[in-house]
Design a protein around this motif. Structure first.
Motif: not given
Length: 216
Positions: A150-152, A203-215
């Motif tokens: 149910g978290d946003i 907030a209940h939780s967080a995650i870092d998504i700053s890293d770009a995908f490297w093929p």
């Protein structure tokens, strides 16, 4: 140039005069004083030439990418940045690459309020590792496991910009203003330290998504 001369010339020239650093660069270990009642948050990131950045990438671009991406992990846990260590492997001494790398690393560190307290240098393929340390109150640390039904779900910034910058480099696209913006997002992601600290009580939780995908 010897290891100790290199360290003194490029990495031991600045200090934040931080009272939490009892002993910094120049000895076998740094001696550090974490604040009472806070947890020590630790994370490490590694960049390898030809794997995480293109060969020939200027030193300043690598420096900002390296430190900003690492500090983003601290932000994801709502930790305040404090110290970092650097492990640097280079195939040979290259002043033209190392000077802008060290200058940008110091400038980026000042902007993030984080202090270089030690590390290591060695000869080998161009590889850089940064271990970052920060502080966070036990009841404010944002763990991934804290997410609840149910978290946003909310994100900061614009998703895909860093990946777009990486893809433009891989495709060697013309350096238009829009491409320059995407590449800046790849080379210098913005750690959301202040925002994370502000949101931590709610907030209940967080995650870092700053890293770009490297093929692969």
């Amino acid at each position: 140039m010897g290891e100790f001369d290199l360290i003194r010339r490029y990495f031991a020239r600045e200090s934040l005069s931080d009272p939490s650093v009892y002993l910094g660069i120049g000895d076998d270990c740094a001696l550090l004083c974490p604040p009472a009642g806070q947890l020590l948050a630790v994370s490490i990131d590694t960049l390898v030439e030809g794997v995480h950045f293109l060969p020939g990438t200027p030193g300043d671009k690598v420096a900002s990418r390296l430190l900003c991406a690492a500090v983003s992990d601290l932000a994801a846990m709502a930790a305040t940045p404090a110290w970092f260590t650097l492990a640097l492997s280079m195939p040979s001494f290259d002043q033209d690459w190392l000077e802008p790398f060290a200058a940008c690393l110091a400038e980026t560190a000042r902007g993030l309020g984080i202090q270089l307290v030690g590390g290591d240098t060695t000869r080998g393929p161009l590889t850089l590792s940064v271990q970052v340390h920060g502080f966070v109150e036990p009841d404010l640390a944002l763990k991934r496991s804290g997410a609840q039904v149910g978290d946003i779900i909310a994100v900061t910034g614009y998703l895909g910009e860093s990946k777009g910058g990486l893809e433009s480099l891989l495709k060697n696209e013309p350096d238009t203003s829009s491409i320059a913006h995407l590449r800046q997002r790849f080379y210098a992601p913005t750690p959301r330290v202040e925002l994370a600290r502000a949101l931590a009580p709610f907030a209940h939780s967080a995650i870092d998504i700053s890293d770009a995908f490297w093929p692969t």
